[in-house]
Design a protein around this motif. Structure first.
Motif, mmCIF file in Angstrom:
data_model
loop_
_atom_site.group_PDB
_atom_site.id
_atom_site.type_symbol
_atom_site.label_atom_id
_atom_site.label_comp_id
_atom_site.label_asym_id
_atom_site.label_seq_id
_atom_site.Cartn_x
_atom_site.Cartn_y
_atom_site.Cartn_z
ATOM 1 N N LYS A 8 7.417 33.799 -8.431
ATOM 2 C CA LYS A 8 7.186 32.401 -8.284
ATOM 3 C C LYS A 8 6.518 32.147 -7.064
ATOM 4 C CE LYS A 8 10.266 28.356 -6.879
ATOM 5 N NZ LYS A 8 11.794 27.984 -6.932
ATOM 6 N N GLU A 9 6.477 32.999 -5.959
ATOM 7 C CA GLU A 9 5.786 33.246 -4.788
ATOM 8 C C GLU A 9 4.337 33.413 -5.092
ATOM 9 O OE1 GLU A 9 8.551 35.017 -5.281
ATOM 10 O OE2 GLU A 9 10.109 33.963 -4.030
ATOM 11 N N HIS A 10 3.946 34.299 -5.824
ATOM 12 C CA HIS A 10 2.588 34.625 -6.121
ATOM 13 C C HIS A 10 1.996 33.422 -7.033
ATOM 14 C CE1 HIS A 10 -0.791 36.559 -8.425
ATOM 15 N NE2 HIS A 10 -0.859 36.941 -7.122
ATOM 16 N N ARG A 11 2.802 32.796 -7.963
ATOM 17 C CA ARG A 11 2.033 31.598 -8.469
ATOM 18 C C ARG A 11 1.617 30.453 -7.559
ATOM 19 N NH1 ARG A 11 5.954 32.920 -12.309
ATOM 20 N NH2 ARG A 11 7.515 31.345 -11.661
ATOM 21 N N GLN A 16 -2.265 27.473 -4.427
ATOM 22 C CA GLN A 16 -2.602 27.045 -2.994
ATOM 23 C C GLN A 16 -4.241 27.463 -2.964
ATOM 24 O OE1 GLN A 16 -0.376 24.651 -2.693
ATOM 25 N NE2 GLN A 16 -0.526 24.768 -0.660
ATOM 26 N N LEU A 17 -4.569 28.681 -3.344
ATOM 27 C CA LEU A 17 -5.747 29.179 -3.096
ATOM 28 C C LEU A 17 -6.964 28.150 -3.761
ATOM 29 C CD1 LEU A 17 -5.165 33.127 -3.297
ATOM 30 C CD2 LEU A 17 -6.147 31.848 -1.326
ATOM 31 N N TYR A 41 -14.150 38.469 -8.694
ATOM 32 C CA TYR A 41 -13.150 39.004 -7.695
ATOM 33 C C TYR A 41 -12.277 37.658 -7.343
ATOM 34 C CZ TYR A 41 -10.981 40.040 -3.177
ATOM 35 O OH TYR A 41 -10.285 40.175 -2.088
ATOM 36 N N VAL A 42 -13.038 36.801 -7.057
ATOM 37 C CA VAL A 42 -12.403 35.249 -6.706
ATOM 38 C C VAL A 42 -11.641 34.820 -8.062
ATOM 39 C CG1 VAL A 42 -12.530 33.153 -5.912
ATOM 40 C CG2 VAL A 42 -13.860 34.975 -4.870
ATOM 41 N N SER A 43 -12.342 34.952 -8.926
ATOM 42 C CA SER A 43 -11.656 34.546 -10.253
ATOM 43 C C SER A 43 -10.253 35.201 -10.732
ATOM 44 C CB SER A 43 -12.769 34.674 -11.302
ATOM 45 O OG SER A 43 -12.136 34.333 -12.859
ATOM 46 N N LYS A 44 -10.337 36.445 -10.619
ATOM 47 C CA LYS A 44 -9.323 37.291 -10.698
ATOM 48 C C LYS A 44 -8.125 37.094 -9.745
ATOM 49 C CE LYS A 44 -11.388 40.978 -13.355
ATOM 50 N NZ LYS A 44 -11.775 42.451 -13.221
ATOM 51 N N ILE A 45 -8.168 36.668 -8.665
ATOM 52 C CA ILE A 45 -7.371 36.254 -7.685
ATOM 53 C C ILE A 45 -6.794 34.990 -7.977
ATOM 54 C CG2 ILE A 45 -6.894 35.412 -5.190
ATOM 55 C CD1 ILE A 45 -8.736 37.843 -4.560
ATOM 56 N N GLU A 46 -7.883 33.972 -8.353
ATOM 57 C CA GLU A 46 -7.117 32.623 -8.476
ATOM 58 C C GLU A 46 -6.519 32.535 -9.950
ATOM 59 O OE1 GLU A 46 -10.197 29.565 -8.246
ATOM 60 O OE2 GLU A 46 -10.162 29.910 -6.220
ATOM 61 N N SER A 47 -6.780 33.568 -10.776
ATOM 62 C CA SER A 47 -5.880 33.487 -12.290
ATOM 63 C C SER A 47 -4.603 34.082 -12.062
ATOM 64 C CB SER A 47 -6.707 34.033 -13.279
ATOM 65 O OG SER A 47 -7.086 35.480 -13.165
ATOM 66 N N GLY A 48 -4.464 34.772 -11.032
ATOM 67 C CA GLY A 48 -3.145 35.739 -10.807
ATOM 68 C C GLY A 48 -3.088 37.070 -11.346
ATOM 69 N N ARG A 50 -4.898 39.443 -9.931
ATOM 70 C CA ARG A 50 -4.991 40.346 -8.974
ATOM 71 C C ARG A 50 -4.361 40.244 -7.694
ATOM 72 N NH1 ARG A 50 -9.901 43.661 -7.907
ATOM 73 N NH2 ARG A 50 -9.758 44.428 -5.857
ATOM 74 N N LYS A 51 -3.757 40.667 -7.085
ATOM 75 C CA LYS A 51 -3.163 40.449 -5.735
ATOM 76 C C LYS A 51 -3.740 40.520 -4.627
ATOM 77 C CE LYS A 51 1.899 41.346 -6.327
ATOM 78 N NZ LYS A 51 3.080 42.327 -5.754
ATOM 79 N N ILE A 52 -3.486 39.924 -3.501
ATOM 80 C CA ILE A 52 -4.304 39.922 -2.408
ATOM 81 C C ILE A 52 -3.414 40.241 -1.245
ATOM 82 C CG2 ILE A 52 -6.076 38.565 -2.945
ATOM 83 C CD1 ILE A 52 -5.005 36.490 -1.092
ATOM 84 N N ASP A 53 -3.915 40.971 -0.071
ATOM 85 C CA ASP A 53 -3.102 41.439 0.833
ATOM 86 C C ASP A 53 -3.292 40.456 2.283
ATOM 87 O OD1 ASP A 53 -5.586 42.202 2.436
ATOM 88 O OD2 ASP A 53 -5.401 44.351 1.876
ATOM 89 N N ILE A 54 -2.455 40.798 3.174
ATOM 90 C CA ILE A 54 -2.626 39.667 4.248
ATOM 91 C C ILE A 54 -3.804 39.520 4.779
ATOM 92 C CG2 ILE A 54 -1.729 41.479 5.977
ATOM 93 C CD1 ILE A 54 -0.777 37.510 5.858
ATOM 94 N N VAL A 55 -4.864 40.768 4.976
ATOM 95 C CA VAL A 55 -6.008 40.736 5.567
ATOM 96 C C VAL A 55 -7.072 39.767 4.598
ATOM 97 C CG1 VAL A 55 -7.897 42.070 5.936
ATOM 98 C CG2 VAL A 55 -5.735 42.968 6.658
ATOM 99 N N GLN A 56 -6.707 39.983 3.368
ATOM 100 C CA GLN A 56 -7.860 39.213 2.605
ATOM 101 C C GLN A 56 -7.278 37.995 2.501
ATOM 102 O OE1 GLN A 56 -6.732 41.572 -0.729
ATOM 103 N NE2 GLN A 56 -8.545 42.269 -1.136
ATOM 104 N N LEU A 57 -5.863 37.492 2.670
ATOM 105 C CA LEU A 57 -5.605 36.130 2.793
ATOM 106 C C LEU A 57 -5.938 35.453 4.014
ATOM 107 C CD1 LEU A 57 -3.795 33.584 1.551
ATOM 108 C CD2 LEU A 57 -1.803 34.721 2.665
ATOM 109 N N LYS A 58 -6.069 36.274 5.196
ATOM 110 C CA LYS A 58 -6.442 35.707 6.364
ATOM 111 C C LYS A 58 -8.173 35.156 6.405
ATOM 112 C CE LYS A 58 -5.350 37.537 10.432
ATOM 113 N NZ LYS A 58 -5.061 38.594 11.502
#
Length: 73
Positions: A8-11, A16-17, A41-48, A50-58
């Motif tokens: 749920k948190e990842h979705r 939000q991204l 890379y961005v597409s895979k993150i937005e489609s769920g 691929r996970k991202i870490d806090i550095v990427q999120l920042k």
């Protein structure tokens, strides 16, 4: 806590991204260029896919001019 990336948190983070990018009026390709990454890379993150870490999120937060709280439920 659910260990799958489809929690749920990842979705929520993914939602939000996408919202942050659209609010800035940016395409996935533009964001990828700012991150020095590929559009896929961005597409895979937005489609769920691929996970991202806090550095990427920042980095996303800086581009979208959002606080980290915006992305975390």
């Amino acid at each position: 806590m659910d260990k799958t990336i489809y929690s749920k948190e990842h979705r929520y983070l993914v939602k939000q991204l996408k919202k942050g990018r659209k609010e800035m009026g940016l395409s996935q390709e533009q964001v990828a260029n700012l991150l020095h990454r590929t559009q896929s890379y961005v597409s895979k993150i937005e489609s769920g896919q691929r996970k991202i870490d806090i550095v990427q999120l920042k980095k996303f937060a800086k581009i979208y001019k959002k606080s980290l709280d915006f992305f975390i439920k």
